[in-house]
Enzyme design. Sequence first.
Site, PDB file in Angstrom:
ATOM      1  N   ASP A  10     -42.215 -32.032   0.052  1.00 49.12           N
ATOM      2  CA  ASP A  10     -41.296 -32.544  -0.983  1.00 49.12           C
ATOM      3  C   ASP A  10     -40.064 -31.640  -1.071  1.00 49.12           C
ATOM      4  O   ASP A  10     -39.786 -31.011  -2.086  1.00 49.12           O
ATOM      5  CB  ASP A  10     -41.999 -32.610  -2.357  1.00 49.12           C
ATOM      6  CG  ASP A  10     -42.489 -31.234  -2.839  1.00 49.12           C
ATOM      7  OD1 ASP A  10     -42.578 -31.059  -4.074  1.00 49.12           O
ATOM      8  OD2 ASP A  10     -42.772 -30.362  -2.008  1.00 49.12           O
ATOM      9  N   HIS A 241     -44.038 -19.672  -1.836  1.00 49.92           N
ATOM     10  CA  HIS A 241     -45.193 -20.557  -1.989  1.00 49.92           C
ATOM     11  C   HIS A 241     -45.517 -21.287  -0.678  1.00 49.92           C
ATOM     12  O   HIS A 241     -46.535 -21.010  -0.041  1.00 49.92           O
ATOM     13  CB  HIS A 241     -44.921 -21.583  -3.091  1.00 49.92           C
ATOM     14  CG  HIS A 241     -44.766 -20.984  -4.457  1.00 49.92           C
ATOM     15  ND1 HIS A 241     -45.761 -20.271  -5.093  1.00 49.92           N
ATOM     16  CD2 HIS A 241     -43.717 -20.995  -5.319  1.00 49.92           C
ATOM     17  CE1 HIS A 241     -45.335 -19.873  -6.283  1.00 49.92           C
ATOM     18  NE2 HIS A 241     -44.104 -20.297  -6.442  1.00 49.92           N
TER      19      HIS A 241
HETATM   20  O1  RIB Z   1     -46.186 -24.598  -7.108  1.00 50.36           O
HETATM   21  C1  RIB Z   1     -45.377 -24.437  -5.979  1.00 50.36           C
HETATM   22  C2  RIB Z   1     -45.262 -25.729  -5.226  1.00 50.36           C
HETATM   23  O2  RIB Z   1     -44.575 -26.686  -6.023  1.00 50.36           O
HETATM   24  C3  RIB Z   1     -44.418 -25.589  -3.941  1.00 50.36           C
HETATM   25  O3  RIB Z   1     -44.888 -26.512  -2.997  1.00 50.36           O
HETATM   26  C4  RIB Z   1     -43.039 -25.971  -4.398  1.00 50.36           C
HETATM   27  O4  RIB Z   1     -42.256 -26.519  -3.328  1.00 50.36           O
HETATM   28  C5  RIB Z   1     -43.351 -27.045  -5.393  1.00 50.36           C
HETATM   29  O5  RIB Z   1     -43.533 -28.250  -4.691  1.00 50.36           O
HETATM   30 CA    CA Z   2     -43.346 -28.021  -1.855  1.00 47.10          CA
END
Ligand code: RIB
Ligand code: CA
Length: 314
Positions: A10, A241
Amino acid sequence: MPRKIIIDTDPGVDDAMAIFFALCSPELDLIGLTTIFGNVHTALATKNALNLLEIAGRGDIPVAPGASDALTRPFAGPVPAVHGADGQGEVNLPAPTGKPLNISAAEFIIERLRAQPGEITLVPIGPLTNIALALRLEPRIADWAREVVLMGGNALAPGNASPAAEANIRNDPEAADLVFGAGWQVTMVGLDVTLRAHITPAHIADYAEHGNPMSAHIARIVPHYQRYYEANYDVGGLFSHDSSAIAYLLAPELFKLRRWPIRVGTRGLGRGKTWPATGRRILPEWEGRPLVNVCVGIDGARTVDLQSERLRGA
Ligand code: RIB
Ligand code: CA
């Protein structure tokens, strides 16, 4: 042979970093992107995915658009303060030249896994709706996938989208509960470790010096995301992340795992929380669930350095 992966994404600032990290790593063969809502609506996620591949000079990699809403309720909408209204730090990219496939993300996943059973790893770094839809359409993908390595969840750490839940899981908890309960091997790279992969301001400044289009794009899109983290986490820099899931594929020795069955909360304040059964006594709700590789430890510095090294060498 490079490890074949499909990234479900995303994009998203950290998604862009993860996609580039994968493309700069010869151990991995990115055979496709599938797109999902989360940081932006799915249509914009698809546009961003096409643009990211073109920035990387990999417009040959297919992009299959995914679901626009969660399994049981409409997508609640993005939070522009985090990744920007465009999902790319408000840099407002031009329209991509390429077009997405005319099959859905779920169909693309099924088609590729059927064609190459045991060879493809799914790497979801957004909400798990497309993965759950693919499971519903063709349950045998649980046998055909080599592994699922996902960024999401929080076993023992607090949430980020709510005090209880991590954003990807909270955006579609019903889908996540299906994914954690299918018969494949899932590895959960959640907040327990990603909040310890700290990309410092020095790392960020270094991206601007790498001299390649991917690092230059990262340097452009990161400031907006960095301001969010510095305002909300009282820390300089940001957290890696999605890239931590890529780092796990490249260097699993940087991570410590525990194997627990996982259920996902779907109601009330706990909606979106990933609940591991960590004790010896397994309650009925966790009975018979597959053991998930839950990342509980990380060499955060080495993980972040590995990403910088790969992008610097692009
Ligand atoms: O919590 C972090 C996640 O949420 C990552 O994938 C960031 O891109 C959002 O989608
Ligand atoms: Ca993400």
